[in-house]
Design an enzyme around this catalytic site. Structure first.
Site, short mmCIF file in Angstrom:
data_model
loop_
_atom_site.label_atom_id
_atom_site.label_comp_id
_atom_site.label_asym_id
_atom_site.label_seq_id
_atom_site.Cartn_x
_atom_site.Cartn_y
_atom_site.Cartn_z
N PHE A 84 24.85 63.77 -10.73
CA PHE A 84 23.66 64.10 -11.53
C PHE A 84 23.30 65.58 -11.41
CE2 PHE A 84 23.15 59.52 -11.43
CZ PHE A 84 22.59 59.24 -12.66
N GLY A 117 19.60 54.88 -1.63
CA GLY A 117 18.39 55.39 -1.00
C GLY A 117 17.33 55.76 -2.02
N GLY A 119 16.69 58.54 -3.34
CA GLY A 119 17.21 59.41 -4.40
C GLY A 119 17.87 58.59 -5.50
N SER A 120 18.73 57.66 -5.10
CA SER A 120 19.45 56.84 -6.10
C SER A 120 18.46 55.99 -6.89
CB SER A 120 20.44 55.90 -5.40
OG SER A 120 21.32 56.63 -4.60
N THR A 142 18.89 53.46 4.00
CA THR A 142 18.81 54.86 4.42
C THR A 142 18.47 54.95 5.90
OG1 THR A 142 17.65 56.96 4.24
CG2 THR A 142 16.38 55.06 3.62
N ILE A 143 19.08 55.89 6.55
CA ILE A 143 18.73 56.13 7.96
C ILE A 143 17.43 56.92 8.05
CG2 ILE A 143 21.18 56.16 8.61
CD1 ILE A 143 20.72 59.22 9.23
N ASP A 144 16.95 57.45 6.91
CA ASP A 144 15.76 58.31 6.95
C ASP A 144 14.45 57.50 6.93
OD1 ASP A 144 17.65 60.32 6.74
OD2 ASP A 144 17.40 60.54 4.58
N ARG A 179 18.17 70.80 33.32
CA ARG A 179 18.16 71.49 32.03
C ARG A 179 17.55 70.57 30.96
NH1 ARG A 179 24.50 72.29 30.89
NH2 ARG A 179 24.41 74.37 31.78
N ALA A 203 11.72 60.39 25.25
CA ALA A 203 11.76 61.85 25.12
C ALA A 203 10.45 62.46 25.60
CB ALA A 203 12.00 62.22 23.65
O1 F6P Z 1 19.88 60.87 3.79
C1 F6P Z 1 20.74 60.62 4.85
C2 F6P Z 1 21.19 61.91 5.53
O2 F6P Z 1 22.01 61.56 6.62
C3 F6P Z 1 20.05 62.81 5.97
O3 F6P Z 1 19.41 62.36 7.14
C4 F6P Z 1 20.78 64.13 6.12
O4 F6P Z 1 19.92 65.22 5.95
C5 F6P Z 1 21.77 64.07 4.99
O5 F6P Z 1 21.93 62.71 4.65
C6 F6P Z 1 23.12 64.67 5.31
O6 F6P Z 1 23.87 64.62 4.17
P1 F6P Z 1 25.41 65.02 4.15
O7 F6P Z 1 26.19 63.90 4.75
O8 F6P Z 1 25.71 65.19 2.71
O9 F6P Z 1 25.55 66.26 4.96
#
Ligand code: F6P
Length: 362
Positions: A84, A117, A119-120, A142-144, A179, A203
């Site tokens: 796209f 995700g 976007g799609s 999505t992992i996000d 460290r 963390a």
């Molecule tokens: O949207 C998933 C993701 O892994 C994001 O967390 C990351 O910014 C992006 O895709 C990385 O994309 P690419 O694999 O194209 O570098």
């Protein structure tokens, strides 16, 4: 009219764990109903080929043991192909969309299951003409975790597990050398992956794009920590006014300048891999089942969504209207629907109450 349906399935956007689980469960459930399943290979890359790059999926070529493996048997597409964004840049968007539409129509599908995700799904909403003549059921992956209106997306839990494993190993080296490691989490503009893995690994600090932080306070927090080693997780979308470069590098530079011995670390695509966790498999199976029921009910332009452990469908219009809309930088007129860490996310308080610096959260 015959009840024997011919359904399509494809994976678009970045890969993650759990895609194969959805595919395998869809094939299994479709077979039980006497339906056939056509897999489109390479996402929109395969759909752009004339004829579309498609194969019939069966219980033989999608065996159950495949369903725990990350990535997609159907592939997600390649960087070099037309998409796209490129079509928009080259001024051929209408022709591109028309070709996708024609090739999809030629497959003669009843419904397409689009595993993608935000976007799609936003593109699917913006270019409805592509789906004229075929019903559309979206499955969010999505992992996000930046998809609005669902408690879970496929791939997030495995990514959080991978990132946690990465930090869990790294801290052993941190302890040996007194460290600090500044670990950069993926997630685009959403800090959920950093937050979840940060809480899981314990963390010392978790920095997310959604929450303002103060470098001096971060430094003081680390200097006053009960150990002289530890992990700082920084989401990739974090920025620092007046500085450029990768988020982890920027923070590591600030810590080093304050005398804190540290290194920046990048687990990168390791976060998108990993054997699919039980949680992701259960979400994937629930979403596959929900998608099949949606097809039985002749639903279209819907997305599967988890709510309190149950999967249901919601209209794609709702997904779009409930997100924070941001303009696509490459495709004029197209907006993407986003979700973020909300200020009242209970995990923020868990992290803070147990001693992590997470920024200036009230
Ligand atoms: O949207 C998933 C993701 O892994 C994001 O967390 C990351 O910014 C992006 O895709 C990385 O994309 P690419 O694999 O194209 O570098």
């Amino acid at each position: 009219m015959s009840n024997k349906k011919r359904i399509g399935i494809m994976t678009t956007g970045g890969d993650c764990s759990g895609l194969n689980t959805v595919i395998q469960r869809v094939v299994r459930g479709a077979g039980m109903r006497g339906w056939s399943v056509i897999g489109i290979r390479g996402g929109t890359d395969g759909l752009y080929c004339t004829p579309a790059d498609a194969i019939e999926l069966t219980n033989e070529n999608t065996p159950v043991e495949l369903s725990r493996i990350s990535g997609s048997v159907l592939h997600n597409g390649s960087d070099g192909a037309m998409n796209f964004e490129k079509a928009a840049t080259q001024g051929i968007l209408p022709e591109y969309v028309e070709r996708l539409h024609k090739n999809l129509a030629d497959l003669n599908l009843d419904t397409l299951i689009l595993i993608g995700g935000n976007g799609s799904m936003s593109l699917a909403w913006s270019f409805k003409e592509m789906y004229t003549g075929v019903k559309l059921v979206c499955v969010p992956k999505t992992i996000d975790m930046d998809v609005p209106l669902t408690d879970a997306t496929i791939g997030f839990n495995t990514a959080a597990q991978q990132l946690t494993n990465f930090c869990d190993q790294l801290i052993l080296s941190a302890r040996s050398h007194h460290r600090w490691f500044v670990v950069q989490a993926m997630g685009r503009d959403c800090g959920k992956l950093a937050l979840e893995a940060g809480v899981a690994t314990g963390a010392t600090a978790i920095l997310m794009p959604e929450i303002k932080f103060n470098v001096e306070n971060l430094i003081e927090h680390i200097k006053n920590a009960p150990t002289d080693y530890g992990i700082v997780i920084v989401s990739e979308g974090v920025s620092l006014r007046g500085h450029s470069g990768k988020a982890a590098e920027m923070i590591a530079r600030q810590l080093s300048a304050a005398g804190i011995v540290c290194r920046a670390e990048y687990p990168e695509h390791f976060q998108r891999a990993g054997d699919t966790t039980v949680t992701d498999r259960v979400i994937a199976a629930s979403m596959a089942d929900c998608a099949l029921h949606a097809i039985e009910n002749n639903e279209t332009y819907v997305m599967t969504a988890m709510e309190n452990g149950e999967c249901k469908t919601i209209a794609l219009a709702e997904f779009f209207n409930h997100g924070d809309l941001i303009p696509d930088p490459h495709i004029p007129g197209v907006q993407t629907s986003n979700a973020y860490v909300e200020p009242d996310d209970p995990l923020l308080h868990v992290a803070r109450d147990l001693g992590a610096y997470i920024g200036e959260v009230k």
